[in-house]
Write a protein that holds these residues in place. Structure first.
Motif, PDB file in Angstrom:
ATOM      1  N   GLY A 101     -24.306 -31.790  46.844  1.00 25.78           N
ATOM      2  CA  GLY A 101     -24.852 -30.662  47.571  1.00 25.78           C
ATOM      3  C   GLY A 101     -25.795 -31.027  48.680  1.00 25.78           C
ATOM      4  O   GLY A 101     -26.282 -32.153  48.785  1.00 25.78           O
ATOM      5  N   LEU A 161     -19.673 -22.900  50.805  1.00 21.35           N
ATOM      6  CA  LEU A 161     -20.532 -22.905  51.995  1.00 21.35           C
ATOM      7  C   LEU A 161     -21.358 -21.622  52.042  1.00 21.35           C
ATOM      8  O   LEU A 161     -20.826 -20.519  51.881  1.00 21.35           O
ATOM      9  CB  LEU A 161     -19.693 -23.017  53.256  1.00 21.35           C
ATOM     10  CG  LEU A 161     -18.682 -24.168  53.278  1.00 21.35           C
ATOM     11  CD1 LEU A 161     -17.875 -24.142  54.577  1.00 21.35           C
ATOM     12  CD2 LEU A 161     -19.380 -25.502  53.122  1.00 21.35           C
ATOM     13  N   LYS A 168     -29.085 -28.814  50.229  1.00 20.01           N
ATOM     14  CA  LYS A 168     -29.833 -27.587  49.975  1.00 20.01           C
ATOM     15  C   LYS A 168     -31.178 -27.644  50.692  1.00 20.01           C
ATOM     16  O   LYS A 168     -32.055 -28.431  50.330  1.00 20.01           O
ATOM     17  CB  LYS A 168     -30.034 -27.426  48.463  1.00 20.01           C
ATOM     18  CG  LYS A 168     -30.675 -26.130  48.021  1.00 20.01           C
ATOM     19  CD  LYS A 168     -30.663 -26.091  46.494  1.00 20.01           C
ATOM     20  CE  LYS A 168     -31.213 -24.794  45.954  1.00 20.01           C
ATOM     21  NZ  LYS A 168     -31.171 -24.744  44.478  1.00 20.01           N
ATOM     22  N   LYS A 208     -18.235 -18.727  52.410  1.00 10.71           N
ATOM     23  CA  LYS A 208     -16.885 -19.280  52.504  1.00 10.71           C
ATOM     24  C   LYS A 208     -16.653 -20.288  51.391  1.00 10.71           C
ATOM     25  O   LYS A 208     -17.572 -21.003  50.988  1.00 10.71           O
ATOM     26  CB  LYS A 208     -16.720 -19.949  53.877  1.00 10.71           C
ATOM     27  CG  LYS A 208     -15.349 -20.518  54.172  1.00 10.71           C
ATOM     28  CD  LYS A 208     -15.327 -21.157  55.562  1.00 10.71           C
ATOM     29  CE  LYS A 208     -15.605 -20.123  56.633  1.00 10.71           C
ATOM     30  NZ  LYS A 208     -15.451 -20.688  58.005  1.00 10.71           N
ATOM     31  N   VAL A 253     -22.991 -16.776  49.505  1.00  9.07           N
ATOM     32  CA  VAL A 253     -21.807 -17.607  49.752  1.00  9.07           C
ATOM     33  C   VAL A 253     -20.980 -16.940  50.838  1.00  9.07           C
ATOM     34  O   VAL A 253     -20.569 -15.785  50.697  1.00  9.07           O
ATOM     35  CB  VAL A 253     -20.976 -17.772  48.467  1.00  9.07           C
ATOM     36  CG1 VAL A 253     -19.682 -18.533  48.768  1.00  9.07           C
ATOM     37  CG2 VAL A 253     -21.777 -18.509  47.402  1.00  9.07           C
ATOM     38  N   TYR A 281     -28.964 -16.478  47.060  1.00 15.93           N
ATOM     39  CA  TYR A 281     -27.944 -17.378  47.594  1.00 15.93           C
ATOM     40  C   TYR A 281     -26.756 -16.546  48.054  1.00 15.93           C
ATOM     41  O   TYR A 281     -26.189 -15.790  47.275  1.00 15.93           O
ATOM     42  CB  TYR A 281     -27.517 -18.381  46.522  1.00 15.93           C
ATOM     43  CG  TYR A 281     -26.488 -19.391  46.992  1.00 15.93           C
ATOM     44  CD1 TYR A 281     -26.507 -19.899  48.280  1.00 15.93           C
ATOM     45  CD2 TYR A 281     -25.492 -19.850  46.131  1.00 15.93           C
ATOM     46  CE1 TYR A 281     -25.578 -20.832  48.706  1.00 15.93           C
ATOM     47  CE2 TYR A 281     -24.562 -20.788  46.539  1.00 15.93           C
ATOM     48  CZ  TYR A 281     -24.597 -21.277  47.837  1.00 15.93           C
ATOM     49  OH  TYR A 281     -23.673 -22.194  48.246  1.00 15.93           O
ATOM     50  N   SER A 303     -15.086 -26.884  48.427  1.00 17.61           N
ATOM     51  CA  SER A 303     -16.423 -26.769  49.004  1.00 17.61           C
ATOM     52  C   SER A 303     -16.875 -25.314  48.954  1.00 17.61           C
ATOM     53  O   SER A 303     -16.071 -24.399  49.125  1.00 17.61           O
ATOM     54  CB  SER A 303     -16.440 -27.233  50.466  1.00 17.61           C
ATOM     55  OG  SER A 303     -16.027 -28.579  50.583  1.00 17.61           O
ATOM     56  N   THR A 357     -29.767 -23.673  54.713  1.00 15.88           N
ATOM     57  CA  THR A 357     -28.352 -23.994  54.544  1.00 15.88           C
ATOM     58  C   THR A 357     -28.150 -24.631  53.174  1.00 15.88           C
ATOM     59  O   THR A 357     -28.826 -25.583  52.818  1.00 15.88           O
ATOM     60  CB  THR A 357     -27.871 -24.951  55.640  1.00 15.88           C
ATOM     61  OG1 THR A 357     -28.001 -24.302  56.910  1.00 15.88           O
ATOM     62  CG2 THR A 357     -26.422 -25.348  55.420  1.00 15.88           C
ATOM     63  N   THR A 358     -27.222 -24.084  52.393  1.00 14.84           N
ATOM     64  CA  THR A 358     -26.988 -24.566  51.028  1.00 14.84           C
ATOM     65  C   THR A 358     -25.489 -24.672  50.799  1.00 14.84           C
ATOM     66  O   THR A 358     -24.805 -23.661  50.637  1.00 14.84           O
ATOM     67  CB  THR A 358     -27.621 -23.608  49.994  1.00 14.84           C
ATOM     68  OG1 THR A 358     -29.019 -23.476  50.289  1.00 14.84           O
ATOM     69  CG2 THR A 358     -27.454 -24.134  48.586  1.00 14.84           C
ATOM     70  N   ASN A 359     -24.975 -25.895  50.803  1.00 11.26           N
ATOM     71  CA  ASN A 359     -23.543 -26.145  50.615  1.00 11.26           C
ATOM     72  C   ASN A 359     -23.318 -27.060  49.421  1.00 11.26           C
ATOM     73  O   ASN A 359     -24.111 -27.980  49.166  1.00 11.26           O
ATOM     74  CB  ASN A 359     -22.941 -26.809  51.862  1.00 11.26           C
ATOM     75  CG  ASN A 359     -23.042 -25.927  53.091  1.00 11.26           C
ATOM     76  OD1 ASN A 359     -23.042 -24.707  52.984  1.00 11.26           O
ATOM     77  ND2 ASN A 359     -23.119 -26.536  54.256  1.00 11.26           N
ATOM     78  N   TYR A 360     -22.230 -26.823  48.698  1.00  8.43           N
ATOM     79  CA  TYR A 360     -21.833 -27.673  47.572  1.00  8.43           C
ATOM     80  C   TYR A 360     -20.377 -28.088  47.792  1.00  8.43           C
ATOM     81  O   TYR A 360     -19.546 -27.275  48.209  1.00  8.43           O
ATOM     82  CB  TYR A 360     -21.984 -26.931  46.245  1.00  8.43           C
ATOM     83  CG  TYR A 360     -23.403 -26.497  45.973  1.00  8.43           C
ATOM     84  CD1 TYR A 360     -24.361 -27.410  45.532  1.00  8.43           C
ATOM     85  CD2 TYR A 360     -23.800 -25.182  46.181  1.00  8.43           C
ATOM     86  CE1 TYR A 360     -25.665 -27.016  45.304  1.00  8.43           C
ATOM     87  CE2 TYR A 360     -25.107 -24.786  45.956  1.00  8.43           C
ATOM     88  CZ  TYR A 360     -26.041 -25.710  45.516  1.00  8.43           C
ATOM     89  OH  TYR A 360     -27.336 -25.326  45.296  1.00  8.43           O
ATOM     90  N   PHE A 361     -20.052 -29.360  47.489  1.00  8.64           N
ATOM     91  CA  PHE A 361     -18.716 -29.836  47.806  1.00  8.64           C
ATOM     92  C   PHE A 361     -18.359 -31.062  46.974  1.00  8.64           C
ATOM     93  O   PHE A 361     -19.236 -31.776  46.476  1.00  8.64           O
ATOM     94  CB  PHE A 361     -18.621 -30.201  49.294  1.00  8.64           C
ATOM     95  CG  PHE A 361     -19.714 -31.127  49.759  1.00  8.64           C
ATOM     96  CD1 PHE A 361     -19.556 -32.494  49.707  1.00  8.64           C
ATOM     97  CD2 PHE A 361     -20.912 -30.610  50.238  1.00  8.64           C
ATOM     98  CE1 PHE A 361     -20.567 -33.345  50.120  1.00  8.64           C
ATOM     99  CE2 PHE A 361     -21.939 -31.461  50.662  1.00  8.64           C
ATOM    100  CZ  PHE A 361     -21.752 -32.831  50.597  1.00  8.64           C
TER     101      PHE A 361
END
Length: 329
Positions: free
Chosen positions: A206, A325, A208, A232, A230, A228, A323, A184-188
């Protein structure tokens, strides 16, 4: 009618199965090449299900020569080039067998697409529905290049090599490649930030692969050996004092961190409807059902620019919290 029947004249019983009053003979499954019996299928001698490869080989010694391979529905091709030669070799593919176009290959041991021309080594090509692939010489000075091509039902020359045992099946035993090693790799953005007249790369925090990523404007460099995806992008817009909007941009750099001016991958405008009060907010959700994918080593970054009631006139009128996701695999 009961199962099994007695065969005349000896009365020996043959195995059969009564189905609707009809006796169907029960036959044991064996396997082996022509003239060879490798034995009955059993728990200790399972039925192999490895797919048969298609191969081709040859040599190139002059310009405009080629070595071609018919894929016969195979989904991956591995190509090996050896020898001492000076020239230019190019990957090509075709659907109709007449019109050939250059295609990219990936050098073995790497996940990054390489050029259409190559030197000695092993390269993988994903043919994506092509009928044939070939190596062709677009220029030649001297020497001999030896070409070997192999097509299989998996990119890079790997195979389904699961053995089937009598009475078993493969349900639940095959895992999609995107589920193998998924992180799971999210940036916000941790909080809404006021927009600016010029586009600015936003500072993103993030998460990661189970590890927090410190806030930075360019945190998303895809891990070596990973892709990677993406799924959403979520954007919150909060009004300040007047009607306005913000332009959200996603940029990517194939060879390092992304900055303003890096290739634009995606852009949307968000804002508040005409009837609003200061502090009004709207949440925008942008789904990508098939995902947006970025290769290993690619840097991505999120830019934001503020606009007034006129969506083409830059000004500072609102706050944005964004964000990204997705996951690496």
């Amino acid at each position: 009618m009961a199962d099994n029947v007695a065969l005349p004249p000896s009365g020996v019983t043959a195995a059969s199965d009564d189905i609707g009053g009809i006796q169907f003979q029960r036959i044991k499954l064996v396997h082996g090449a022509d003239g060879v019996n490798d034995g009955d299928v059993s728990t200790v001698n399972p039925l192999p299900t490895r797919n048969v490869d298609t191969t081709a080989s040859g040599s190139i010694t002059a310009v405009s020569q080629n070595v071609a391979l018919a894929l016969n529905g195979k989904s991956g091709v591995a190509i090996q080039i050896t020898g001492t030669w000076v020239g230019t070799l190019q990957f090509e593919g075709t659907i109709d067998g007449t019109n050939w176009v250059a295609v990219n290959g990936v050098v073995a041991g790497s996940s990054t697409p390489g050029p259409t021309t190559i030197a000695n080594g092993v390269v993988r090509v994903t043919p994506a529905g092509l009928a044939q692939v070939r190596i062709t010489s677009t220029a030649w000075t001297s020497g001999t290049a030896t070409i070997s091509l192999r097509a299989s039902d998996a990119a890079g020359g790997t195979f389904l090599n699961q053995s089937l045992t009598a009475g078993t099946n493969l349900i639940g035993k095959v895992q999609s490649s995107i589920d193998s090693g998924r992180n799971t790799t999210n940036y916000f953005e941790a909080a809404p930030v006021i927009t600016t007249v010029a586009e600015v790369m936003r500072s993103l925090t993030g998460y990661k692969g189970g590890v927090a990523v410190a806030a930075t404007a360019t945190p998303a460099v895809v891990t070596t050996g990973k892709t990677y995806r993406v799924n959403k992008i979520v954007v919150d817009y909060v009004a300040a004092t007047v009607i306005g909007s913000a332009r959200i941009t996603l940029r990517a750099n194939l060879s390092g961190v992304a900055v303003i001016g890096s290739p634009l991958v995606w852009s949307e405008q968000v804002g508040i409807p005409a009837i609003f009060t200061a502090g009004s907010s709207m949440t925008y959700v942008f789904d990508f059902p098939e995902g947006m994918e970025f290769a290993a080593g690619t840097g991505i970054a999120l830019g934001v620019q503020g606009f007034g009631a006129n969506p083409t006139t830059a000004t500072i009128v609102g706050y944005v919290k964004a964000s990204i996701l997705g996951f690496e695999f």
